[in-house]
Design an enzyme around this catalytic site. Structure first.
Site, PDB file in Angstrom:
ATOM      1  N   HIS B 275       0.901  -1.123  -0.259  1.00 52.06           N
ATOM      2  CA  HIS B 275       0.288  -0.065  -0.310  1.00 52.06           C
ATOM      3  C   HIS B 275       0.865   1.171   0.569  1.00 52.06           C
ATOM      4  CE1 HIS B 275      -4.829  -2.045   0.295  1.00 52.06           C
ATOM      5  NE2 HIS B 275      -3.681  -2.376   1.048  1.00 52.06           N
ATOM      6  N   ASP B 346       0.143  -4.607   5.533  1.00 55.14           N
ATOM      7  CA  ASP B 346      -1.075  -5.351   5.144  1.00 55.14           C
ATOM      8  C   ASP B 346      -1.206  -5.476   3.750  1.00 55.14           C
ATOM      9  OD1 ASP B 346      -4.272  -6.006   5.830  1.00 55.14           O
ATOM     10  OD2 ASP B 346      -4.629  -3.710   4.813  1.00 55.14           O
ATOM     11  N   GLU B 347      -1.900  -6.703   2.890  1.00 61.72           N
ATOM     12  CA  GLU B 347      -1.789  -7.078   1.757  1.00 61.72           C
ATOM     13  C   GLU B 347      -0.565  -6.803   1.141  1.00 61.72           C
ATOM     14  OE1 GLU B 347      -6.732  -5.894   0.942  1.00 61.72           O
ATOM     15  OE2 GLU B 347      -5.178  -4.381   1.424  1.00 61.72           O
ATOM     16  N   VAL B 348       0.310  -7.696   1.860  1.00 60.97           N
ATOM     17  CA  VAL B 348       1.637  -7.105   0.811  1.00 60.97           C
ATOM     18  C   VAL B 348       1.123  -9.114   0.293  1.00 60.97           C
ATOM     19  CG1 VAL B 348       3.908  -7.686   1.495  1.00 60.97           C
ATOM     20  CG2 VAL B 348       3.181  -6.414   2.659  1.00 60.97           C
TER      21      VAL B 348
END
Lengths: 583, 583
Positions: B275, B346-348
């Protein structure tokens, strides 16, 4: 010069030079009119406008030219904001090129709106010749000039080069435009929440600027009766939420006239015999209501219970019911000039008739066999009342899968709100009628916000701008059977504070599609013109919910231009949820 | 006199007379505080207040009493709108009964907020004795007085009897109150759309009045980097949407101080290594970004293709990545005083690491076996950087089903955003951590509005006020493992114009529940207090989406009082869709 869409203007197009139809955002900005004109040809030049020295050329000897003057009084500050300030600036750096906006008028324009929607001619033409001095607008009826000015509003922008000036790009220009469908409607429910006259006029502003043609006013319903009546004032007294949540005759006339000026027909609805509970709040009329004492309980998880759909059905076996209906319809006829009158006929809970044991006697006396036939009897009886009040009224009714047993007269227009998948059956079920389509799975703007109890509704999910574009009437019916379509804003969750942000700009997708092309040819342009409209709303101080995120807004690279005829494979569709990290 | 909820105050209750706990709306109005106090005892009297002759009694010799004066300066015009106008009215018809609001202060209140959320004591007490002359507020910390005033704001209403006066009903009164969970959060994403300081302060106003404790500021993300940096100014220069969509240090400090005054901790987030695409808009830093050139395509029906999730991952094998991270964290540490720091994680998209062939060498050199271990390496490395900058910071991380492989330190706080059904597993997976719960199926305020491409999202449907109330943390984890919860406003579809109407009042259900009772005992009171809050928002000019329709608002009979222990059968549930005619 580039022709868009229709081969008919190739000839005209060839007069000027050629514009590469690139994906250059600036170019697509300028030509991304909402809705897109049917025919547009444009050049490479740009024309500067000095709003302080602009001549509006109207032939004042034409009857009704004063209407155009009124319309210009509305449009001038919208075309050229802060014009009075700008005109005080002494130094003018530039000689303006465009010095005249000329209205070419061949007919009298005494009528703001034809009585019938079918007789309405919304076509208009805009010309800017090679000398760039004059913008010409030509139309056959007043409403055509309204549409032309809506286009002009999107073409004229503040000059980036010269402060205080405005400019029109892509000149010379020829636009020849007319709608695909005549009925491009927006329905507002003012019974579940009251909306102020100010807000309704703001809605009409936006509707007009996107070339809608109809404001369908769902004025009363079970929840409240906010309409002033001369016939039965006690209905309003008891049925409005409060004394300050009433539309007086003056307020209604104000809204109607505002719509007429802006090419928006205001069509009133009095839904009956169902959805009339608010009439029963008048103690004297309560006996006419069936299902009055029924509270449908609605159970939620755990131990919570809420009282469900409170509804009311006017008893069709009482003559007094028809006296009430006639009174209300006479009031409506006094106030609303449009020849279209929406009579509802929606969601009648026929088993409510069981409450009145005398209904069976009434049915026997009149040779009515079933409750469905009794419903039909009611429809026909009210239709006769209308004809008696005003023989010129065209009556409109709701239609969905639950009421396909009803018969209608050939001239009746049916507003179909059922599932889109069942539209194909309509031409067999009602071979003589025209339809306005409001499929609940595409055109209901209120879906996906939870119901009035916080639970889910039948019309989940939320209908996005994309969902609205996805519905194409001609996929289901031949064009001659389709009057048009309508987006609906049922107001369980819409009040005067949130209505704008709840409906804009996605509602505009309807007008974009029903005026314009059958298939949007270019996702990038479609999103660009919605986003340009967002900027217009922002500048007018009208809240809206953005169609996409700030990154896609700023870069305009999220949405691609595609050949619509190229059917692409979808190899990674299964992975979309995985990759599409939108929390 | 009636005791609500806790037997502990039965003794106190018995001093005064008894109030029938009826379903009288007026009564439920008055006691429908949001959130409901833990203990409340009240009588049958009412006290009139003359705002022009009201004494605010603060012991000015107490250290920090000036903070209370500042707080009163904020609250006075909110408690008594138009006070200056009213005070010009010459004739006073009535001798006021309540003439003093007294702050009972036993401790210094020099600190607006404790450094740690755990040390924060939000408890307060309000007393009005039988002589009705004095409202007393007692607390142990400054924040307790903030909470007490929020309660008082809901208790004091314009007098219906005496113009220009106010009144408090149900006196004498004893409130002894403290929250159930310390972390009652609201998350705002200012990267998908920029929100103005004015709007953020308005949000903090509302949060404070409903006794939230945390404003979690998701300030930057892939889409934009609107935060001013001293360390790497070029990141902001390239990463903000535009120069006027930046939060300067002054603006951030302004927001933080506003929060401190109103008992709202402002917790900053810098999500990394994923992100972070907006960092890569700086041409010099672009080489640090993995997945920079990847456009995940997202297919829609027909021929339309849109470019999907544009993301960026800071390459963990480059030391320069950590220089950038350290710079940003030093900036954050300079500006944000709170000891809580949200580091994302988050969300790597670990497969993005494949792009850099040298990553494998780096992993070998450092004994890192898998991409998951590389992610873990990154988390730990950044944690050390933070400890080096400020040893007192408590670090927070995102957690969901996709990242359960990560290890965290015992003091780390995990913000869980996965499905509620998986929360039960958290205590085994992370036996040493506390959690802030943001289950996406209950607490994501943005769900159900279509994604940034107009399509549906993973978190359908819309989360209504009812859905927010339905989630109870203690159903899944023991209370000691739960720090609290947070509602999240991801801003793909929220801009500065629609954010208020999109989140209020339903977001308040979180504070109502996490401060107050485990189970709302009464649906009617719950909806009544949400609706009373709507009226408060309306009077402040803050738009909102009504929780129900105007009929249910006006009559308050749609929602029933039920014994929560009585499990009712659900005989007509199957018919709900049929009967529940909500279009």
């Amino acid at each position: 010069m580039k022709q868009i869409l229709l081969p008919i203007i190739l000839l005209v197009g060839s007069i000027y030079g050629y514009i590469e139809d690139s994906i250059n955002p600036a170019l697509s900005d300028e030509t991304s009119l909402l809705p897109p004109p049917q025919n547009i040809s444009y050049g490479t030049l740009s024309g500067q406008i000095d709003p302080c020295n602009l001549n509006f050329d109207i032939n004042m000897s034409v009857k009704g030219s004063n209407h155009l003057q009124d319309l210009l009084a509305y449009y001038k500050p919208r075309l050229f904001p802060n014009i009075s300030q700008n005109c005080n600036i002494k130094k003018r750096l530039l000689k303006a090129q465009v010095n005249t906006i000329k209205f070419i008028i061949n007919n009298d324009i005494t009528e703001l709106m034809t009585k019938s929607l079918e007789d309405m001619d919304e076509s208009y033409e805009i010309y800017v010749d090679q000398d760039l001095t004059q913008i010409q607008i030509k139309a056959n009826q007043y409403v055509g000039y309204v549409r032309g000015l809506a286009t002009l509003k999107q073409l004229i922008k503040p000059s980036k080069k010269n402060q205080g000036f405005y400019e029109v790009k892509f000149l010379p220009l020829i636009i020849k435009d007319a709608p695909r469908f005549p009925y491009r409607g927006f329905m507002l429910d003012t019974a579940r929440h009251y909306h102020s006259v100010k807000t309704i006029k703001e809605i009409i502003d936006v509707l007009s600027s996107a070339k809608f043609s109809v404001f369908h006013w769902h004025i009363v319903d079970d929840e409240s009766f906010p309409m002033e009546l001369k016939s039965f004032p006690s209905i309003t007294l008891n049925g409005a939420f409060s004394a300050d949540k009433v539309y007086t005759r003056e307020m209604m006339t104000d809204i109607i006239n505002y719509g007429l000026k802006l090419g928006i027909r205001v069509i009133p609805e009095f839904d009956n015999p169902g959805h009339t509970r608010s009439i029963g709040y008048d103690p004297e009329l309560e006996p006419l209501m069936r299902c009055w004492n029924t509270n449908f309980s609605y159970y939620l998880p755990d131990a919570y219970r809420i009282k469900g759909a409170r509804t009311g059905v006017l008893d069709p076996s009482y003559s007094q019911s028809y006296e009430v209906i006639e009174g209300i319809l006479r009031d409506i006829n006094d106030i609303f000039p449009d020849n279209m009158l929406m009579l509802g006929g929606d969601e009648v809970l026929t088993y409510c008739f069981d409450e009145n044991p005398k209904i069976k006697d009434f049915m026997k006396e009149n040779g009515i066999l079933t409750y469905s036939d009794l419903f039909q009897y009611h429809i026909e009886k009210v239709k006769k009342i209308v004809a008696n009040i005003n023989a010129n009224k065209t009556t409109l009714y709701w239609s969905n899968e639950d009421t396909f047993f009803l018969d209608f007269k050939p001239n009746d227009i049916l507003l179909y709100w059922g599932q889109s998948s069942n539209i194909g059956n309509l031409s067999q079920i009602y071979p003589n009628n025209k339809f306005v389509l409001l499929p609940g799975d595409h055109y209901y703007l209120d879906c996906g916000r939870a119901n009035k109890y916080g639970g889910t509704t039948w019309c989940e999910p939320f209908k996005s701008w994309w969902s609205i574009y996805q519905f194409e009437p001609e996929d289901y019916l031949t064009k001659d059977r389709v009057y048009g379509g309508e987006v609906a804003a049922w107001s369980e969750k819409f009040n005067d504070l949130n209505i704008h942000s709840a409906i804009w700009p996605r509602a505009l997708a309807l007008a974009d599609k029903l005026w314009g092309q059958k298939v949007p040819t270019d996702l990038q342009r479609l999103t660009t013109r919605l986003h340009l409209f967002e900027k217009q709303l922002e500048s007018q101080g009208i809240p809206f919910t953005p169609i996409t995120d700030g990154y896609c807004e700023a870069s305009n690279i999220c949405f691609e231009r595609r050949d619509p005829l190229l059917q692409v494979a979808n190899p990674i569709h299964e992975n979309v949820d995985k990759y599409n990290f939108i929390k």
